[in-house]
Structures are given as C-alpha cells and as structure tokens.
Design an enzyme around this catalytic site. Structure first.
Site, PDB file in Angstrom:
ATOM      1  N   LYS A 243       0.835  -1.206   0.000  1.00  0.00           N
ATOM      2  CA  LYS A 243       0.000   0.000   0.000  1.00  0.00           C
ATOM      3  C   LYS A 243       0.872   1.260   0.000  1.00  0.00           C
ATOM      4  O   LYS A 243       0.601   2.210  -0.731  1.00  0.00           O
ATOM      5  CB  LYS A 243      -0.901  -0.029   1.234  1.00  0.00           C
ATOM      6  CG  LYS A 243      -2.019   0.977   1.191  1.00  0.00           C
ATOM      7  CD  LYS A 243      -3.118   0.619   2.179  1.00  0.00           C
ATOM      8  CE  LYS A 243      -4.247   1.620   2.097  1.00  0.00           C
ATOM      9  NZ  LYS A 243      -5.492   1.126   2.626  1.00  0.00           N
ATOM     10  N   ASP A 244       1.924   1.248   0.813  1.00  0.00           N
ATOM     11  CA  ASP A 244       2.809   2.421   0.863  1.00  0.00           C
ATOM     12  C   ASP A 244       3.549   2.616  -0.465  1.00  0.00           C
ATOM     13  O   ASP A 244       3.755   3.750  -0.905  1.00  0.00           O
ATOM     14  CB  ASP A 244       3.826   2.295   2.010  1.00  0.00           C
ATOM     15  CG  ASP A 244       3.191   2.591   3.368  1.00  0.00           C
ATOM     16  OD1 ASP A 244       1.991   2.943   3.399  1.00  0.00           O
ATOM     17  OD2 ASP A 244       3.884   2.461   4.401  1.00  0.00           O
TER      18      ASP A 244
END
Ligand code: HEM
Length: 421
Positions: A243-244
C-alpha cells in the site's frame, strides 16, 4: 519496540543475527509487525515523510559539494550548479521542490492526526516529538532558503531575524548574536549553511524516536479504537509495504510534475535577483508553507496597553511574535486540551464539522499571509487568528465534555455498530 522472533534462514544470516540482531529489528519494524487492518491511505503519509527526508538529505549533500556559502559567491555558485554541474539543475530543483513536497506531506500527516485523534493517549509523546520535528523542519527550510542569496533570501532572513528585536530589553542583542554582526551578512550566511546541513540529521534522530514511540503502542486507525487481538491486525509486509509503495508511486508522479514541468511554480521570481541590501523588494513574502504563520505574525496591528495613555505592555510586533510561536507550541499540549474520550472524528459529529472549519481557517490565514496587508485583509487575519486559538483553547476542552459521540464499534474486525436498542 515491538519484538520479533525472526530467525534468518541462511547460516551467514544466523551468524550475523547472533551478534547483531539486525534482521529481527527490521522484521519488527517492517516485516511481521502487526498493524491495524483498516488503515487507509492517510496512514501512508508517515512513510512518505521519511522518503521526502531522505531525498532532501541526498540531494542536499550533492548540492553542498558545489555550493559556496560566501556572500560574494553564493548566488554565482548556485547558478553554476544550475548551468555547469552535471545534473545540477536536477539536484537543485528536486531539493527546492522537495522541501515543498515535504511540507505538504507533513501538513497532511498532522491533519490526519487531528482528524483521527492520533495525538491522544497513549500517543502523546509520539505527537509531541512530531511537533519538535515540525519546528526543526521550519528552521531548516528557513535557513536553506537564505543560501542561494537572492533578494528573497536576504530580505526574508532580514525580516524574520529582526522579529527577535521585538523581545523587550535583550531584543537587539539577540538579533546581533543571530546575525554574528550588525546585519545579515557573511557570518549569517555561513552559520545558516552550517546549521542547514546539521539540522536534517537532528531531524533523523527525532524521527527515530518518533517511530520508537509509535511502535510502543502501534498505529491508531480510522475507527480510533484500540486493537483487541490478532484478528484486528495484519503483518506490515506485504499488506502495508504494498500500500505504501503505491503511495510512493503517486507521490513521485506529482513531485516529477513540479520538477520537470513547473519547477519555479512554488518559488518566488525575485530570488533569481542577487541579494541587494540597498534595494528592498516591493512585497516580501515567505515560502508558501509559512504563510498561515506569517498571517498570525502580522495579525496584531496595534500596541497592547492602557487606552488613552502612552503605557504599552506589549508592542504589536512582539504580540505577533508571541502568537506565531504559540500557534505551533499550542500543539504540544493538544493531547490535554482535547477532553474527549473518543479519538476518531468519525464518531464525533460536531468535532468533525469544526475540524473542517479549522482547515478552512488555516487556508484563509494562508491567503491573508500571501497578500499585502491592505483593505479588509488585516481584519480577516485577526479574526482567523483568533479563531485558530479559540479552536484549540476553547472549543477542544469544552466540546470534548459536551458532545455526545456516536456508538463505537466493538472492534476493528467487527466494525458494524449494533442498533442502539
Ligand atoms: C520528518 C517528519 C516525519 C516523519 C518522517 C514521520 C514519520 C511517521 C511514520 C512513519 C508514522 C507511521 C505511519 C503513519 O501513521 O503515517 C508516523 C506516525 C505518526 N506521526 Fe509522524 N512523522 C513526521 C512528522 C510528524 C509530525 C510533524 C507530527 C505531528 C505534529 C507527527 C505525528 C504523528 C502521529 C500522531 C503518528 C501516529 C499516527 C497514528 O498511528 O494514527 N509526525 N509518523
């Protein structure tokens, strides 16, 4: 810090781990580290801030190899970087726009915390370390902007350092001490360069403590409720690394737009004019990320004293300086000003609206800070400044006690709120 029982598979890895438990440290930080499973993209801004810090340090070190902190050469050495040094233009534009990106990220990061109540127990020290980072960032960026020795560099430095002259009795001595002389000059430029190089590493140190404090109790989450057990968490890798990484990709696209297509959009054209102590620019403005604070600084236009007499307790200038510093320092005590038991604004219907009012207020302050203080703007600045402080000093303590929060979900894994019957 959250422990990890990670054991490397290879013999060499085990040999190292036995002597220096670095693999379990990394695993505890980014690997199996249990993270609330409902984090949204606003939680990517912390790691993004870390990336922005690294980008600033790397490009800054390269720039420092070619820059000369002497008033007779600073402007020319900056132009030399732009024109002669291989990819010097890229380093400079990434560094200058990177500062802006860093502030955007950190402001979003702070407002995320304000919305979801991330500053509340048990994360008070984590938050306070964040406020220290913000102060260090502001000092670092201010000194960095002076280095190219353009007109805005010189006059910005002159205006801001002169503010300390408003301190009663010792003001002038403080200013001379900051300057290292009787005006912003060579000694000032040298010390600003020295400190501009040093402070980012101090920031790194405080960020390490920030992450340490974060790992003590783990991340807050959009529901603002505590993790109840393993059913509420997922391991950081692969879930949040993926996600990051998506967040990083989007960030670098935005960053690249500014660097390659609009590199001077966020800067001021006057900084391409060499510093001239004999010519004051028509309108001295700080970089955009200081504008709300600049508006607070200029909010008080009258001396505070006994009306009808010559007695002045606080000059307008000193009142502005106090308010400007107070506007940031007030964040240090926010965990105690907010009396609500509920963290997330999702469950605080009135706070949620007042939060957005604060956001608008900060934008209004930013607008006022960017414009010359004419017409209605000083009044708007004063009202917006007053509202800023009312939000923290009056609304937060009272609202926390009076507001009726919505029912909280049982847990992150079971987020459906049962009907109130
Ligand atoms: C160099 C600047 C900074 C870096 C590198 C940084 C880094 C991080 C990281 C990696 C996280 C975990 C991920 C996340 O929750 O987004 C985090 C969380 C947090 N940060 Fe920062 N931070 C910085 C500045 C700040 C500032 C200026 C504040 C507030 C004034 C702040 C307050 C917080 C809080 C309250 C959390 C916990 C959030 C939660 O769990 O909900 N940080 N930070």
């Amino acid at each position: 810090m959250a422990g990890s029982n990670y054991q490397p598979k290879s013999k060499l890895g085990q040999w190292i781990e036995y002597r220096l438990p670095i693999f379990s440290l990394i695993d505890g930080l980014f690997g199996s580290y249990p993270t609330p499973k409902n984090l949204n993209y606003w939680w990517s801004f912390g790691s993004l801030a870390g990336i922005a810090l690294v980008v600033q340090i790397i490009t800054g070190i390269v720039l420092a190899m070619h820059y000369t902190p002497d008033t007779s050469l600073a402007f020319a050495s900056t132009e030399h970087i732009m024109r002669n040094v291989n990819y010097g233009w890229l380093m400079r534009y990434v560094h200058a726009n990177g500062a802006s990106m860093f502030f955007i990220i950190v402001y979003v990061h702070i407002f995320r915390g304000l919305y979801y109540g991330s500053y509340k127990s048990p994360r008070e020290i984590l938050w306070m370390l964040g406020v220290v980072i913000l102060l260090l960032m502001m000092a670092t960026a201010f000194m960095g902007y002076v280095l190219p020795w353009g007109q805005m560099s010189f006059w910005g430095a002159t205006v801001i350092t002169n503010l300390f002259g408003a301190v009663p009795v010792v003001g002038d001595s403080i200013v001379a001490w900051l300057w290292g002389g009787f005006s912003v000059d060579n000694a000032t430029l040298h010390r600003f360069f020295s400190l501009h190089y040093l402070l980012p590493f101090v920031i790194v140190g405080v960020v390490i403590m920030h992450i340490w404090a974060l790992h003590q109790h783990g991340s807050n989450n959009p529901l603002g409720i505590d993790v109840k057990g393993p059913q509420d968490t997922v391991p950081f890798t692969p879930y949040y690394t993926a996600k990051d990484l998506y967040g990083f990709a989007v960030f670098f696209l935005v960053f690249a737009y500014f660097v390659f297509y609009n590199p001077n959009f966020l800067g001021h054209p006057d900084n391409y004019i060499p510093a001239n102590p004999l010519v004051t620019p028509a309108h001295i403005v700080p970089e955009w990320y200081y504008l709300p604070f600049y508006a607070i600084l200029r909010a008080i236009t009258f001396d505070i004293g006994i009306p009808g007499t010559d007695i002045v307790f606080i000059t307008a200038k000193f009142a502005g300086v106090i308010l400007m510093f107070a506007s940031i320092l007030i964040l240090l005590v926010l965990p105690w000003l907010d009396t609500s038991k509920v963290r997330s604004a999702k469950f605080r219907p009135i706070y949620k609206q007042l939060y957005w009012l604060l956001v608008i207020d900060v934008f209004v302050l930013g607008y006022v800070g960017a414009k010359p203080p004419e017409g209605i703007l000083p009044t708007v600045g004063l009202i917006a400044t007053a509202y800023y402080f009312i939000h923290f000093l009056v609304i937060m303590p009272i609202l926390g006690k009076k507001e009726k929060p919505l029912p909280l979900p049982e847990s992150i894994a079971n987020p459906v709120v049962k009907s109130a019957e």
